[in-house]
Design an enzyme around this catalytic site. Structure first.
Site, PDB file in Angstrom:
ATOM      1  N   LYS A   1       0.736  -1.247   0.100  1.00 31.27           N
ATOM      2  CA  LYS A   1      -0.091  -0.110   0.043  1.00 31.27           C
ATOM      3  C   LYS A   1       0.860   1.284   0.168  1.00 31.27           C
ATOM      4  O   LYS A   1       0.618   2.019  -0.758  1.00 31.27           O
ATOM      5  CB  LYS A   1      -0.809   0.175   1.182  1.00 31.27           C
TER       6      LYS A   1
ATOM      7  N   ARG B   1      12.006  -1.317   9.823  1.00 29.47           N
ATOM      8  CA  ARG B   1      11.289  -0.985  11.049  1.00 29.47           C
ATOM      9  C   ARG B   1      11.024  -2.163  11.907  1.00 29.47           C
ATOM     10  O   ARG B   1      10.967  -3.024  11.851  1.00 29.47           O
ATOM     11  CB  ARG B   1       9.750  -0.826  10.164  1.00 29.47           C
TER      12      ARG B   1
ATOM     13  N   ARG C   1       0.878  -8.578  13.298  1.00 30.38           N
ATOM     14  CA  ARG C   1       0.194  -7.457  12.479  1.00 30.38           C
ATOM     15  C   ARG C   1      -0.638  -8.306  11.614  1.00 30.38           C
ATOM     16  O   ARG C   1      -1.734  -7.867  11.134  1.00 30.38           O
ATOM     17  CB  ARG C   1       1.367  -6.586  11.500  1.00 30.38           C
TER      18      ARG C   1
ATOM     19  N   ARG D   1      11.859  -4.666   3.500  1.00 34.00           N
ATOM     20  CA  ARG D   1      11.555  -3.628   3.481  1.00 34.00           C
ATOM     21  C   ARG D   1      12.397  -2.636   4.237  1.00 34.00           C
ATOM     22  O   ARG D   1      12.938  -3.122   5.592  1.00 34.00           O
ATOM     23  CB  ARG D   1      10.212  -3.383   3.871  1.00 34.00           C
TER      24      ARG D   1
ATOM     25  N   ARG E   1      -8.839   0.841   9.734  1.00 29.91           N
ATOM     26  CA  ARG E   1      -8.359  -0.473   9.897  1.00 29.91           C
ATOM     27  C   ARG E   1      -9.355  -1.196  10.882  1.00 29.91           C
ATOM     28  O   ARG E   1      -9.075  -2.503  11.275  1.00 29.91           O
ATOM     29  CB  ARG E   1      -7.110  -0.538  10.921  1.00 29.91           C
TER      30      ARG E   1
END
Ligand code: AMP
Length: 217
Positions: A13, A155, A166, A122, A88
């Site tokens: 996203k 992160r 998550r 990432r 969310r």
């Protein structure tokens, strides 16, 4: 154009949003970025949310809703925006309905292994927030952002334990939003197992089609 991007953590996203805001010339609102900035600057909000982010839990609805409500009042949102990471939960979606009228919801889907690979590889620039990937879109110089020379980082919630948390929070709390927006006729699905360039045209077509159809109603 008021757009929501839905999809599991790691589906891309953020990466798609950073491309789409250029194409559509509207702002990106990422609640995750807002929280990370506040944590970095050690604000009161940052202190309140730090623990939720590091463990992969959701920040309480009231807090997130209030932040989005205020952010959407700002001038740069008047032309439109892309919401990335909000809503969310069903409560957040219902609250958003009272704040503004959304034009389109794009639901991104990718295979489980693609999602795990995207999350674990990432890297993000601390300064300009540009998103890289160790394999798919690496920086030219290791650890340094190509755009602003800022430091890139991994992160804390992209480490395995938080990733699992998550993904399970996504399934229980966020996945029900797919039905919520489907029932409203706002949802379009896009399968994104490869890099953005392969889907740019399809995504833009869907956006234009949705707008065109709306204009004919
Ligand atoms: P993201 O950058 O969108 O993956 O968000 C990172 C983290 O910020 C999430 O795991 C949550 O802890 C928190 N967060 C971001 N957006 C929301 C939201 N809409 N509701 C609750 N928590 C959020």
């Amino acid at each position: 154009m008021k757009l929501i991007l839905l999809g599991s953590p790691g589906v891309g996203k953020g990466t798609y949003t950073q491309e789409l805001v250029k194409d559509l010339n509207i702002v990106q609102i990422s609640t995750g970025d807002i929280f990370r900035e506040n944590i970095k600057s050690k604000t009161v909000l940052g202190q309140k949310v730090e623990n939720y982010l590091s463990t992969g839990k959701l920040v309480p609805d009231e807090l997130v809703i209030e932040i989005v409500r205020e952010r959407l009042k700002e001038k740069d949102c008047q032309k439109g925006f892309i919401l990335d990471g909000f809503p969310r939960t069903l409560r957040q979606a219902e609250a958003l309905d009272k704040i503004t009228k959304i034009d389109l919801v794009l639901n991104f889907k990718a295979d489980h292994q693609v999602i795990i690979d995207r999350l674990s590889g990432r890297r993000i620039c601390r300064s300009c927030k540009w998103i890289y990937h160790l394999k798919n879109s690496p920086t030219k110089i290791d650890g340094q952002c190509d755009k602003c020379e800022g430091e890139t980082f991994h992160r804390p919630d992209d480490f395995p334990e938080a990733i699992q948390k998550r993904l399970s929070v996504y399934e229980t709390e966020t996945a029900p939003l797919i039905d919520y927006y489907k029932k409203k006729g706002l949802l379009r699905e896009v399968v994104v197992n490869e890099e953005f360039s392969k889907y740019r045209e399809e995504i833009m077509n869907r956006i234009h089609l949705a707008l065109g159809l709306k204009n004919h109603l």
